[in-house]
Design a protein around this motif. Sequence first.
Motif, PDB file in Angstrom:
ATOM      1  N   ASP A 306      -4.731   6.498  25.873  1.00  0.00           N
ATOM      2  CA  ASP A 306      -3.401   6.968  25.455  1.00  0.00           C
ATOM      3  C   ASP A 306      -3.092   8.169  26.331  1.00  0.00           C
ATOM      4  O   ASP A 306      -3.692   9.237  26.168  1.00  0.00           O
ATOM      5  CB  ASP A 306      -3.450   7.350  23.967  1.00  0.00           C
ATOM      6  N   ASP A 318       4.471   8.311  26.997  1.00  0.00           N
ATOM      7  CA  ASP A 318       3.429   8.296  25.964  1.00  0.00           C
ATOM      8  C   ASP A 318       3.034   6.833  25.781  1.00  0.00           C
ATOM      9  O   ASP A 318       3.702   6.097  25.046  1.00  0.00           O
ATOM     10  CB  ASP A 318       3.977   8.897  24.664  1.00  0.00           C
ATOM     11  N   HIS A 402       7.560   7.565  17.252  1.00  0.00           N
ATOM     12  CA  HIS A 402       8.237   8.859  17.176  1.00  0.00           C
ATOM     13  C   HIS A 402       9.180   8.998  18.366  1.00  0.00           C
ATOM     14  O   HIS A 402       9.071   8.256  19.344  1.00  0.00           O
ATOM     15  CB  HIS A 402       7.195   9.984  17.209  1.00  0.00           C
ATOM     16  N   HIS A 409       6.077  14.490  21.048  1.00  0.00           N
ATOM     17  CA  HIS A 409       6.658  14.267  19.726  1.00  0.00           C
ATOM     18  C   HIS A 409       7.976  15.027  19.731  1.00  0.00           C
ATOM     19  O   HIS A 409       8.083  16.153  19.247  1.00  0.00           O
ATOM     20  CB  HIS A 409       5.707  14.728  18.619  1.00  0.00           C
ATOM     21  N   GLU A 433       4.111   2.039  18.460  1.00  0.00           N
ATOM     22  CA  GLU A 433       2.676   2.146  18.708  1.00  0.00           C
ATOM     23  C   GLU A 433       1.817   1.797  17.489  1.00  0.00           C
ATOM     24  O   GLU A 433       1.069   2.637  16.984  1.00  0.00           O
ATOM     25  CB  GLU A 433       2.336   3.552  19.174  1.00  0.00           C
TER      26      GLU A 433
END
Length: 490
Positions: A306, A318, A402, A409, A433
């Motif tokens: 990740d 991300d 998100h 975030h 995710e």
Amino acid sequence: MADELNPETPETEEEPIKQRKNGLYPGVSDELAESMKSGWADTELTGLAPIAQAEHTAARRAALSARFPGERLVIPSGNLKTRSNDTEYAFRASTEYAYLTGDQTHDGVLVLEPKSPAGADGHEATIYLLPRSNRENGEFWLDGQGELWVGRRNSLAEAEQLLGLPAKDVRELAEALKEATGPVRAVRGHDAGIEAALTDKVTAERDEELRVYLSEARLVKDAFEIAELQKACDATARGFEDVVKVLDKAEATSERYIEGTFFLRARVEGNDIGYGSICAAGPHATTLHWVRNDGPVRSGDLLLLDAGVETTELYTADVTRTLPINGTFTPLQRKIYDAVYEAQEAGIAAVKPGGEFRDFHDAAQRVLATKLVEWGLLGDLDVEKVLELGLQRRWTLHGTGHMLGMDVHDCAAARTESYVNGILEPGVCLTVEPGLYFQADDLSVPEEYRGIGVRIEDDILVTEDGNVNLSAALPRRSDEVEAWMAALKG
Ligand code: GLY
Ligand code: MN
Ligand code: MN
């Protein structure tokens, strides 16, 4: 960095030259001090073109101005933070400041000054910056933050051309703010000196309204931001390819080899990684934020990677892929992987304009709950009951996504009604995710499940008629992942 200065203390009454923070001090003769003042070329640059996002930052400031008429708004970049003695952590400008100015230097402050206290005429925006280092008092070569040590800064006149804003010396700002009258709001948490100057003028509640506004303003990305997010995803895809190519070296060392390999790509193509890379091999994949990355990488296990490149303009990807380290999923790994893939497909399909933010989470959770019931992990309960009680969460653990942008975030201070309970609009960018995580010590699942963790994460942009997967350059389906790895490993 070697410091070849001798440790003598100068015998001067005044101290026109600042002392380096490391306590060493050069013995500076009058002749040397005099010599260092002159003989330098004038390097002032003129005719500079504005930065690429200057029009966008101006529009963002105009929207901010309209929201808070008649009030002085103070948005700091932040200060350097000491790591130890005279070394500092790598600096990253505050998201709010970089979003509104495009500048990334430390100690900068954006101030929006109301043109009239009644608020009818908008604001005058000024950026306060450190100017070029002073050569008269020796600052430029004797201070640890002098330009000779850390590199040339833009002059205030250069910054004005680049940023499209009047620029002034930030060292005069704190005093000016202390004396200023009228309502003020500031973004907190970045610059203690500026906050101290405003301490009797601001309130936590009013400052929070400014923070919330600046989070919500970033929910819908403009064209510049969308292009940056695409760049971040493309560079991230190349970083994942880099990792696959060196998995044998990681097997010979540790997860750190993966972390370092991805970091190289992030630094060469972007500013940095957007968050600590999670390089989780084997059972570490079940630890959601495994960033120690000091474990072994073993053939036959999965690697959950990740990681995201942050672009030079501070937008981050991300992305997560869960990869079979030897290139082929075992039947059980594939079963779990394909379930997560199916959940992600359902989640992505639910991302569309006019839909609720929660929809993609609900869609993915339904698929995962169904699989867990099918696999017999939830006794006699049916899927509806499992979802009602949230029992699938023992293994799905986290929310399904998100907002994404300058912060991984992103928009975290947005109100519930505009984010979690909000409606998706074109220009919103979010992650989808889903994951399944069977902890190594989870006695409630068959032994062969224990220590398997799978997450698949992509960065999805809401468009006028649906969505676009910005990270689609990386394969997701299990057979496509295997083919991609085989091609990269040669
Ligand atoms: N990389 C942190 C997250 O996926 O939210
Ligand atoms: Mn994420
Ligand atoms: Mn992630």
